[in-house]
Design a protein around this motif. Structure first.
Motif, PDB file in Angstrom:
ATOM      1  N   GLU A 123      -6.993  -3.752   8.954  1.00 51.48           N
ATOM      2  CA  GLU A 123      -6.706  -3.155   7.636  1.00 51.48           C
ATOM      3  C   GLU A 123      -7.946  -2.366   7.188  1.00 51.48           C
ATOM      4  N   THR A 165       0.880  -1.180   0.000  1.00 50.93           N
ATOM      5  CA  THR A 165       0.000   0.000   0.000  1.00 50.93           C
ATOM      6  C   THR A 165       0.916   1.228   0.000  1.00 50.93           C
ATOM      7  N   ASP A 175       1.842  -1.346  12.573  1.00 51.58           N
ATOM      8  CA  ASP A 175       2.010  -0.124  13.370  1.00 51.58           C
ATOM      9  C   ASP A 175       0.804   0.190  14.266  1.00 51.58           C
ATOM     10  N   GLU A 217      -8.937   4.377   2.876  1.00 57.84           N
ATOM     11  CA  GLU A 217      -7.646   5.051   3.027  1.00 57.84           C
ATOM     12  C   GLU A 217      -7.536   6.228   2.068  1.00 57.84           C
TER      13      GLU A 217
HETATM   14  C1  BGC Z   1      -1.377  -0.231   5.652  1.00 57.00           C
HETATM   15  C2  BGC Z   1      -1.579  -0.643   7.098  1.00 57.00           C
HETATM   16  C3  BGC Z   1      -0.983   0.417   8.010  1.00 57.00           C
HETATM   17  C4  BGC Z   1      -1.517   1.796   7.659  1.00 57.00           C
HETATM   18  C5  BGC Z   1      -0.908   2.893   8.518  1.00 57.00           C
HETATM   19  C6  BGC Z   1      -1.883   1.175   5.428  1.00 57.00           C
HETATM   20  O1  BGC Z   1      -1.590   1.590   4.114  1.00 57.00           O
HETATM   21  O2  BGC Z   1      -2.045  -1.129   4.800  1.00 57.00           O
HETATM   22  O3  BGC Z   1      -1.008  -1.890   7.370  1.00 57.00           O
HETATM   23  O4  BGC Z   1      -1.309   0.092   9.346  1.00 57.00           O
HETATM   24  O5  BGC Z   1      -1.237   2.088   6.310  1.00 57.00           O
HETATM   25  O6  BGC Z   1       0.464   2.973   8.370  1.00 57.00           O
END
Ligand code: BGC
Length: 435
Positions: A235, A145, A182, A265
């Motif tokens: 996720e 990602t 994280d 996201e």
């Molecule tokens: C990832 C996660 C991560 C998050 C924050 C995302 O793009 O898939 O695993 O916890 O970013 O860093």
């Protein structure tokens, strides 16, 4: 402008639909059924606070990362932390496994060389991408990602890759004993001193949520794990149901490195907020409504107008948006009118207020999944530049909690847990040793 602002609206009724959809996806994901939430077992429970000893941690969250030495006292006192920042080049994050893990191993070597005894300490590895774990010290990358793409990592055990690179760089004394996301690290860091902490959240370049779940609700192989509760990495950035998507979200997604993935996201996290603002500005300029119809360079190419600029624009509270005009001049836009500056500020607020409301809706879904009528207090450990630095972001989340949860919102507290994921990795490494 009101038509533009309306595109980023997210009324309370829509948020309630999001919560219902999010919990349905949590349920399906926990059962191992098709879901946009991966619901990944983390093979660790909240700490007791008694974990002690000296550990190394590698906190790999983005191209800027940290290596730490952490002393855990285990008696309620604050841990002692020594850390150093490193950064990866674009090539290291996008070329191949050997290049990426080689760079990480060399930085661990250089960090450990400067600290007595460090080269023989157990290391906790925070790897901030979706990993399918099989135990506390083994897990494969599911997908990249945040724009990373190093070849030969997806499907491989990242602990194995790091151990091999450490051996190649002759740092054999350092053993990687645990792996975590994280979010999990952030929750562990806060829970080490605050037993009410049962949710971890990142609102930074990327976004994600983890929480403490009853082990009997996780219908996935848990191997020899014997505790009654386990942290689950949702996720949540992958969530894609009942979100208030508009044409800018669709365009951003279509032009991204990972079309179709990480919808939530792409509406919430720092990697994308500036881009959403840029797309809205470009459309209005194309309609002749901003910048005299001529699109300034800073808004002409993808990802040039970043989240930190959105932040700076929002900071301006002057009635005529004079500071925004100064920012625009610094960015090479000399002939912006105060109407242009004010319109940019309105777009920045509309995009980021919607982001805060989405973040609040999915967090409210998580907290009411754990405790439907909010009988207990819950601390949500949050880290990340969007939460920490964006003016009004934390306050917008709190206001949205009050809209959604009413007076019970008083039971839910967000706590900035700055750089928690490195410290949390050390707590997890300690817990891994005491299984
Ligand atoms: C990832 C996660 C991560 C998050 C924050 C995302 O793009 O898939 O695993 O916890 O970013 O860093």
């Amino acid at each position: 402008m009101s038509e533009m602002e309306a595109l980023f609206e997210y009324p309370a009724a829509a948020r309630r639909r999001t919560i219902t959809a999010f919990q349905a996806e949590m349920d399906a994901g926990l059962r191992g059924e098709t879901s946009s939430l991966k619901m990944l077992p983390a093979f660790v429970d909240n700490p007791t606070g008694k974990e002690k000893g000296e550990f190394l941690a590698l906190d790999l969250g983005g191209s800027n990362y940290r290596i730490l030495r952490v002393s855990l006292p285990g008696d309620g006192r604050l841990p002692d932390v020594t850390s150093r920042k490193f950064s990866l080049s674009m090539e290291e994050t996008t070329r191949d496994a050997g290049t990426l893990f080689g760079a990480l191993a060399r930085s661990i070597k250089s960090f450990a060389a400067g600290l007595e005894g460090a080269a023989s300490r157990p290391l906790g590895f925070t790897f901030s991408f979706p990993i399918r774990q099989h135990s506390i010290d083994r897990g494969e990358l599911i997908l990249w990602t945040k724009g990373w793409s190093a070849a030969g990592v997806v499907g491989r055990d990242v602990v194995g890759l790091l151990n091999e690179a450490l051996a190649r760089e002759s740092v054999g004394g350092v053993r990687v004993v645990s792996l975590d996301n994280d979010t999990t690290g952030t929750q562990m860091a806060r829970a080490y001193l605050d037993p009410a902490c049962d949710i971890g959240c990142i609102l930074g370049t990327g976004t994600n949520i983890c929480y403490r779940e009853r082990a009997d609700r996780i219908r996935k192989p848990l191997g020899s794990y014997a505790k009654a509760a386990m942290i689950v990495n949702m996720e949540s950035g992958g969530f894609d149901k009942d979100l208030p998507r508009n044409r800018f979200d669709e365009k951003l997604d279509a032009e991204s490195e990972n079309p179709g993935a990480q919808w939530e996201e792409k509406m919430v996290s720092g990697k994308y907020l500036g881009e959403l603002v840029r797309l809205a500005v470009a459309e209005r300029t194309g309609q002749g409504l901003m910048f005299g119809g001529r699109l300034p360079d800073i808004f002409a190419a993808r990802e040039r107008f970043g989240s930190e600029r959105v932040c700076a624009v929002k900071e301006d509270e002057t009635p005529e948006a004079e500071k925004v005009r100064t920012i625009l001049i610094e960015l090479g836009v000399r002939d912006a009118s105060s109407d242009d500056a004010a319109a940019l500020r309105k777009i920045a607020w509309a995009v980021s207020r919607r982001a805060a409301r989405i973040a609040a809706a999915v967090l409210a879904a998580a907290v009411t999944w754990i405790d439907p009528v909010l009988e207990r207090d819950h601390t949500i450990a949050v880290d990340g530049s969007v939460f920490e630095k964006h003016p009004g972001f934390a306050a917008d989340i709190d206001a949205a909690f009050r809209d959604i949860l009413g007076p019970r919102a008083a039971r839910v507290r967000t706590a900035l847990t700055h750089d928690g994921s490195g410290l949390g990795a050390a707590v997890i490494a300690a817990a891994a040793g005491n299984k």
